[in-house]
Write an enzyme that holds these catalytic residues in place. Structure first.
Site, PDB file in Angstrom:
ATOM      1  CD1 TRP A 177      -0.345  -1.464   3.034  1.00 48.39           C
ATOM      2  CD2 TRP A 177       0.713   0.441   3.215  1.00 48.39           C
ATOM      3  NE1 TRP A 177       0.341  -1.735   4.194  1.00 48.39           N
ATOM      4  CE2 TRP A 177       1.149  -0.379   4.310  1.00 48.39           C
ATOM      5  CE3 TRP A 177       1.089   1.816   3.249  1.00 48.39           C
ATOM      6  CZ2 TRP A 177       1.805   0.101   5.363  1.00 48.39           C
ATOM      7  CZ3 TRP A 177       2.115   2.178   4.117  1.00 48.39           C
ATOM      8  CH2 TRP A 177       2.553   1.328   5.323  1.00 48.39           C
ATOM      9  CB  SER A 253       6.265  -7.703   5.089  1.00 49.72           C
ATOM     10  OG  SER A 253       5.489  -8.710   4.904  1.00 49.72           O
ATOM     11  CD  GLU A 274      12.248  -6.178  -6.001  1.00 51.97           C
ATOM     12  OE1 GLU A 274      13.176  -5.541  -5.383  1.00 51.97           O
ATOM     13  OE2 GLU A 274      12.598  -6.492  -7.077  1.00 51.97           O
ATOM     14  CG  LEU A 275      11.250  -9.524   0.181  1.00 58.39           C
ATOM     15  CD1 LEU A 275      11.725 -10.759   0.819  1.00 58.39           C
ATOM     16  CD2 LEU A 275       9.755  -9.418  -0.074  1.00 58.39           C
ATOM     17  CB  CYS A 308      10.836  -0.677   0.685  1.00 61.03           C
ATOM     18  SG  CYS A 308      11.281   0.172  -0.944  1.00 61.03           S
TER      19      CYS A 308
HETATM   20  P1  NAD Z   1       2.616  -7.120   3.257  1.00 56.24           P
HETATM   21  O1  NAD Z   1       3.509  -8.341   2.994  1.00 56.24           O
HETATM   22  O2  NAD Z   1       1.698  -7.321   4.302  1.00 56.24           O
HETATM   23  O3  NAD Z   1       1.656  -7.076   1.917  1.00 56.24           O
HETATM   24  C1  NAD Z   1       1.912  -6.867   0.852  1.00 56.24           C
HETATM   25  C2  NAD Z   1       0.929  -7.478  -0.097  1.00 56.24           C
HETATM   26  O4  NAD Z   1       0.903  -8.932  -0.142  1.00 56.24           O
HETATM   27  C3  NAD Z   1      -0.473  -7.073  -0.046  1.00 56.24           C
HETATM   28  O5  NAD Z   1      -0.983  -6.874  -1.548  1.00 56.24           O
HETATM   29  C4  NAD Z   1      -1.051  -8.036   0.767  1.00 56.24           C
HETATM   30  O6  NAD Z   1      -2.512  -8.232   0.765  1.00 56.24           O
HETATM   31  C5  NAD Z   1      -0.363  -9.119   0.105  1.00 56.24           C
HETATM   32  N1  NAD Z   1      -0.371 -10.172   1.254  1.00 56.24           N
HETATM   33  C6  NAD Z   1      -0.564 -10.661   2.171  1.00 56.24           C
HETATM   34  N2  NAD Z   1      -0.246 -11.975   2.631  1.00 56.24           N
HETATM   35  C7  NAD Z   1      -0.126 -12.466   1.710  1.00 56.24           C
HETATM   36  C8  NAD Z   1      -0.042 -13.881   1.436  1.00 56.24           C
HETATM   37  N3  NAD Z   1       0.002 -15.146   2.270  1.00 56.24           N
HETATM   38  N4  NAD Z   1       0.187 -14.509   0.053  1.00 56.24           N
HETATM   39  C9  NAD Z   1       0.038 -13.441  -0.938  1.00 56.24           C
HETATM   40  N5  NAD Z   1      -0.102 -12.139  -0.785  1.00 56.24           N
HETATM   41  C10 NAD Z   1      -0.066 -11.796   0.532  1.00 56.24           C
HETATM   42  O7  NAD Z   1       3.150  -5.797   3.189  1.00 56.24           O
HETATM   43  P2  NAD Z   1       2.685  -4.126   3.629  1.00 56.24           P
HETATM   44  O8  NAD Z   1       2.507  -4.041   4.940  1.00 56.24           O
HETATM   45  O9  NAD Z   1       1.517  -4.180   2.443  1.00 56.24           O
HETATM   46  O10 NAD Z   1       3.956  -3.459   2.750  1.00 56.24           O
HETATM   47  C11 NAD Z   1       4.977  -3.067   3.683  1.00 56.24           C
HETATM   48  C12 NAD Z   1       6.051  -3.785   3.424  1.00 56.24           C
HETATM   49  O11 NAD Z   1       6.477  -3.523   2.221  1.00 56.24           O
HETATM   50  C13 NAD Z   1       7.310  -3.313   4.271  1.00 56.24           C
HETATM   51  O12 NAD Z   1       8.136  -4.348   4.681  1.00 56.24           O
HETATM   52  C14 NAD Z   1       8.387  -2.548   3.247  1.00 56.24           C
HETATM   53  O13 NAD Z   1       9.507  -2.493   3.383  1.00 56.24           O
HETATM   54  C15 NAD Z   1       7.843  -3.518   2.054  1.00 56.24           C
HETATM   55  N6  NAD Z   1       8.264  -2.784   0.564  1.00 56.24           N
HETATM   56  C16 NAD Z   1       9.486  -3.186  -0.038  1.00 56.24           C
HETATM   57  C17 NAD Z   1       9.428  -2.517  -1.114  1.00 56.24           C
HETATM   58  C18 NAD Z   1      10.646  -2.869  -2.003  1.00 56.24           C
HETATM   59  O14 NAD Z   1      10.779  -2.625  -3.299  1.00 56.24           O
HETATM   60  N7  NAD Z   1      11.717  -3.555  -1.476  1.00 56.24           N
HETATM   61  C19 NAD Z   1       8.527  -1.457  -1.670  1.00 56.24           C
HETATM   62  C20 NAD Z   1       7.665  -1.332  -0.863  1.00 56.24           C
HETATM   63  C21 NAD Z   1       7.344  -1.863   0.153  1.00 56.24           C
END
Ligand code: NAD
Length: 538
Positions: A177, A253, A274-275, A308
């Site tokens: 998001w 994440s 990308e985490l 991130c």
């Molecule tokens: P999240 O992992 O909770 O969710 C990300 C996406 O995955 C959402 O669309 C969510 O609905 C989906 N999701 C959740 N559980 C899932 C599952 N079991 N299977 C498949 N999809 C699933 O992360 P978040 O809270 O939305 O975003 C924040 C995190 O993202 C932070 O850790 C941040 O550092 C990371 N991030 C990384 C980058 C990068 O380029 N490295 C960029 C942006 C954000």
């Protein structure tokens, strides 16, 4: 979405209420129209989307099911073949049209991104920039990356070898998001350029920015069904997506990334991840103080720290420490928090009260364990349900959760150091390895130190945007921050399969022309010794 809407009388008095009301009157039923683009057989089961600035309900999207994912993937597969069969120049044209439309319609996109994510306008503008830069880059360079390539054949002159790139088919993109436009669409652009179809699952908090981006792609000429959207909870849609696509690009994440990697592993599905990050900044004593302070504030508090690549740890060489901290505190206290559909406020809201509570818990626990709060450290309910002050902490120790947990909010810990080697050790003492920033006037030393940092991205005299914006160069995380890369040629070729086609002419690579196996082995040994010395044939 877990936002608890304040009572209407409270939310009416919040500064963001006027901005949201103004946006509603301009956008009319647009969100309902966007929601109809989601692939679903049963639009009645819905997920509510709220405005973080006020907590009020904005609209709803379908809570898709595994049947919806199957339907979306089925339609995408049918559309993909025709899309891949189109001349590459057609696909290029769509991306370049999209570049123009994104810039032309930026005000509409910026408003939507702001209202849906609560961010400041400049942070929203970074998203428009990113999408425009990626569509231009892959539109212009994509055709070249996809061209067949000749390679040195097994037997020079007699083996003609070509590498052919084929689209994988249907690519699943699962997005977070925090940058709802960029994260949904910038990784989809190279996939589409390569001739794939895309199934896009945006975050439940911010689906509308992603849907609007896809609507604009279709306006730019993308045929229907080539980019399909499913909305809903990741825990429910993750498995059906991973079970049915041909490649997955996940941003989110590290915890979810690990779960995705395990499922992808079962199917041997190509995946890029990308985490998260816990990104360090190192400021050497010879750094330009004013630039370093301004750069640090942008890198720590841009997008309210929900980035991130954002900096959560700053190591400052001792001779500069006091002056740097004093200047950063003064700079931070001038940053304006607020909700407005203009470039006024520097920092917007966090995404949700739940996220705000997590950020505040980490800060409070650190303070209770002895950290010193130099600025901020408080939620701001007077501004909205999830605003949080930009926060500077010192005396953070490894015993505090905040020291190595990704806060993903506007919170940074400051540490003094004496020797650069000590700063490098501290910077690397993290499970993450996404981004680092290093400030010095001695660029040679800076590059030398950069090579010792275990991160996929190192910005010299910048916080994060120099590497992020250099889209011709691959970008990805080391250690727990990811697998694979986005951007550059690799960022497109990850969505292709290579096929090697070698044509053997005249002579077989085997004993022939009456040669015995021993004579053949002898001849080949001689040839191999010779070939090593022939430029162009080795
Ligand atoms: P999240 O992992 O909770 O969710 C990300 C996406 O995955 C959402 O669309 C969510 O609905 C989906 N999701 C959740 N559980 C899932 C599952 N079991 N299977 C498949 N999809 C699933 O992360 P978040 O809270 O939305 O975003 C924040 C995190 O993202 C932070 O850790 C941040 O550092 C990371 N991030 C990384 C980058 C990068 O380029 N490295 C960029 C942006 C954000």
């Amino acid at each position: 979405m877990t936002l608890e809407a304040p009572t209407s009388s409270t939310s009416d008095r919040l500064p963001g209420a006027a901005a949201v009301a103004q946006w509603r009157s301009r956008s009319g039923p647009w969100l309902d129209v966007l929601a109809q683009r989601v692939v679903t057989a049963d639009p009645r089961s819905e997920i509510a989307v709220c405005a973080p600035w006020t907590g009020e309900h904005l609209g709803s999207v379908p809570a898709c099911t595994s049947e919806d994912v199957a339907l979306a993937v089925g339609q995408a597969r049918l559309a993909q073949q025709a899309w891949a069969d189109r001349p590459v120049g057609d696909r290029r044209r769509v991306l370049l049209n999209y570049h123009r439309l994104t810039l032309d319609r930026q005000d509409t996109l910026l408003d939507l991104v702001q209202v849906e994510s609560g961010k400041a306008r400049l942070s929203a503008f970074e998203e428009v920039l990113d999408v425009a830069v990626n569509s231009r880059y892959y539109g212009i360079h994509g055709p070249k990356f996809l061209r067949d390539r000749s390679h040195l054949g097994a037997l020079p002159f007699f083996t003609a070898t070509r590498e052919v790139r084929q689209p994988v088919g249907v690519v699943g993109i699962i997005a977070p998001w925090n940058y709802p436009l960029t994260m949904a669409i910038s990784d989809a652009l190279p996939a589409l350029m390569a001739g794939n179809a895309v199934i896009l699952k945006p975050a439940t908090e911010t689906p509308f920015s992603a849907i609007a981006a896809v609507a604009l792609l279709e306006e730019a000429g993308l045929p229907p069904h080539v980019c399909q959207i499913v909305t809903g909870r990741g825990s429910e849609l993750g498995t059906p997506i991973l079970d049915s696509v041909d490649s997955v690009c996940f941003t989110g994440s590290s915890e979810t990334g690990r779960a995705i990697a395990q499922q992808a592993g079962d199917r041997l599905l190509p995946c890029s991840l990308e985490l998260g990050g816990k990104n360090p900044m190192i400021v050497l004593a010879d750094a330009d103080l004013d630039r370093a302070v301004e750069g640090a504030a942008r890198a720590c508090f841009g997008n309210a720290g929900q980035l991130c690549m954002s900096i959560e740890r700053i190591y400052i060489q001792r001779p500069l420490y006091d002056r740097f901290v004093e200047a950063l505190v003064a700079h931070t206290q001038q940053l304006t928090l607020g909700a407005a559909l203009d470039y006024g406020p520097a920092i917007g809201s966090l995404i949700s009260p739940a996220h705000q509570a997590k950020v505040h818990r980490l800060v409070e626990a650190a303070i209770a364990q002895g950290a010193q709060c130099l600025s901020g450290g408080r939620p701001r309910p007077d501004l909205g349900p999830c605003f949080y002050e930009p926060t500077l902490l010192s005396q953070v120790t490894p015993a505090m959760a905040l020291s190595d947990t990704e806060v993903f909010g506007p919170v940074v810990a400051l540490y003094p150091f004496d020797d650069p080697a000590e700063a490098i050790r501290a910077a690397n003492a993290s499970p993450y390895g996404l981004n680092a920033s290093l400030w010095t006037r001695n660029l040679r030393l800076g590059r030398q130190l950069a090579s010792q940092i275990q991160c996929g991205s190192v910005n010299l005299n910048e916080g994060y945007i120099a590497t992020w914006g250099s889209v011709a160069a691959p970008l990805g995380g080391h250690k727990a921050s990811g697998l694979g890369v986005r951007h550059g040629q690799t960022g497109l070729l990850r969505y292709t399969r290579s096929q090697t086609v070698a044509t053997q002419r005249g002579v077989a690579i085997a004993p022939s022309f009456g040669l015995s196996p021993q004579q053949y082995a002898h001849l080949m040994t001689l040839a191999l010794r010779l070939l090593r010395h022939l430029p162009g044939l080795r």
